[in-house]
Design a protein around this motif. Structure first.
Motif, mmCIF file in Angstrom:
data_model
loop_
_atom_site.group_PDB
_atom_site.id
_atom_site.type_symbol
_atom_site.label_atom_id
_atom_site.label_comp_id
_atom_site.label_asym_id
_atom_site.label_seq_id
_atom_site.Cartn_x
_atom_site.Cartn_y
_atom_site.Cartn_z
ATOM 1 N N SER A 176 0.802 -1.222 0.000
ATOM 2 C CA SER A 176 0.000 0.000 0.000
ATOM 3 C C SER A 176 0.833 1.269 0.000
ATOM 4 N N LEU A 178 2.742 2.434 2.423
ATOM 5 C CA LEU A 178 2.578 3.128 3.699
ATOM 6 C C LEU A 178 3.898 3.262 4.437
ATOM 7 N N LYS A 230 0.863 8.129 4.174
ATOM 8 C CA LYS A 230 0.785 7.745 2.766
ATOM 9 C C LYS A 230 0.985 9.000 1.925
ATOM 10 N N SER A 259 -9.552 8.302 3.668
ATOM 11 C CA SER A 259 -8.537 7.355 3.202
ATOM 12 C C SER A 259 -9.201 6.108 2.631
ATOM 13 N N VAL A 261 -7.375 3.323 2.141
ATOM 14 C CA VAL A 261 -6.594 2.177 2.599
ATOM 15 C C VAL A 261 -7.421 1.378 3.601
#
Length: 320
Positions: A176, A178, A230, A259, A261
């Motif tokens: 992702s 991150l 992020k 977000s 995510v």
């Protein structure tokens, strides 16, 4: 039934003869002390006195309780804190504990205190919590509130759980894009993000920002911020507090509702357990899961995946 003042004094006299002959009550400013539960020494602007009541035997503190005294005759242990309560430095028998409580009540009466409120911590914070609750009940204190809190206990278990979580979520974090950040608080900009994100979700925001900033400034070694980033922007925060020297409390958290995510709650708790492992604490306190109308079953279920125990925190009150 509540004891009358005369009955309380008779019981106090009996305890003094039988038990407390080698104990004495010392009262001092809590601001001058040093405690594992550091909020006992944190000043409260709305309360003129913050006093620590100590049960002394052979020049050693055996038990203690800190009260904030208000101008209208109330003694609270403790306001604007997760809890206050009676603490024991070593195992005491029931008579000694009752003698301590009655000595404290007598002292508060002499200070023209009319009401007492004690927020007793959950059991992981003291092995004699159940006995203390029993003594409070038997001496006329009434249950004002009961809150459940979830814990993960055991230093080795925390370390193993943190390792398992890191293995589980590392691919997700990398996939992702991150970045996980963890460490002492450098600035307080995250508080506005926590407030804004929670308000956008319709959650109530109850923390006292000015008091929190004051506490972090006085005890910076007790507070830790975890953030998920992020594209160099924060999308989640969690604030951990070492309420005692061997515990870590999950205090504040929020996720940016915009977000995209997934599983950010799981990710931030996984990092929280990594922090707990690094700090080598004996237990993690995930806090309460209550709604005004009753249990927050969804939150309790979510936390059950990160906890191995559940205990209650009782708020006691009594007029004297």
């Amino acid at each position: 039934m509540n004891r009358t003042i005369s009955e309380t004094k008779k019981t106090l006299e009996a305890n003094t003869n039988e038990v407390n002959i080698s104990y004495f009550l010392r009262v001092t400013s809590a601001l001058e002390g040093t405690y594992s539960y550091f909020l006992r020494q944190s000043p409260l602007p709305d309360y003129p006195e913050l006093l620590d009541f100590q049960w002394i035997k052979k020049d050693k503190i055996k038990a203690g309780v800190t009260f904030a005294l208000s101008q209208d005759g109330a003694a609270i242990s403790l306001p604007k804190a997760p809890f206050g309560g009676v603490w024991t430095e070593e195992k005491l028998n029931s008579k000694s504990l009752e003698g301590f409580l009655l000595s404290v009540i007598e002292n508060l009466q002499k200070r023209n205190i009319q009401s007492v409120r004690i927020v007793q911590p959950p059991k992981p914070y003291g092995e004699q919590v159940d006995l203390i609750n029993y003594i409070l009940f038997k001496n006329g204190f009434k249950v004002e509130e009961v809150v459940s809190q979830q814990f993960y206990s055991g230093k080795k278990k925390i370390k193993k759980f943190a390792q398992d979580q890191q293995i589980k979520w590392s691919p997700k974090i990398k996939e992702s894009g991150l970045k996980m950040q963890m460490g002492p608080i450098q600035n307080f900009g995250f508080l506005e993000e926590i407030r804004s994100w929670n308000m956008q979700k319709g959650f109530s925001v109850t923390f006292d920002e000015s008091r929190l900033i004051q506490q972090v400034s006085e005890f910076p070694e007790r507070y830790f911020l975890i953030s998920i980033m992020k594209n160099k922007q924060a999308i989640a925060h969690a604030l951990g507090v070492m309420l005692t020297e061997d515990s870590l409390y999950y205090f504040l958290s929020a996720i940016n509702p915009k977000s995209e995510v997934k599983n950010l709650g799981d990710l931030i708790l996984a990092k929280f357990f990594f922090l707990a492992s690094e700090l080598k604490v004996n237990w993690v306190d995930l806090g309460s899961s209550d709604l005004p109308e009753g249990p927050n079953h969804n939150l309790i279920h979510f936390k059950s995946r990160f906890s191995n125990d559940i205990c209650i925190k009782i708020t006691w009150s009594r007029t004297i």
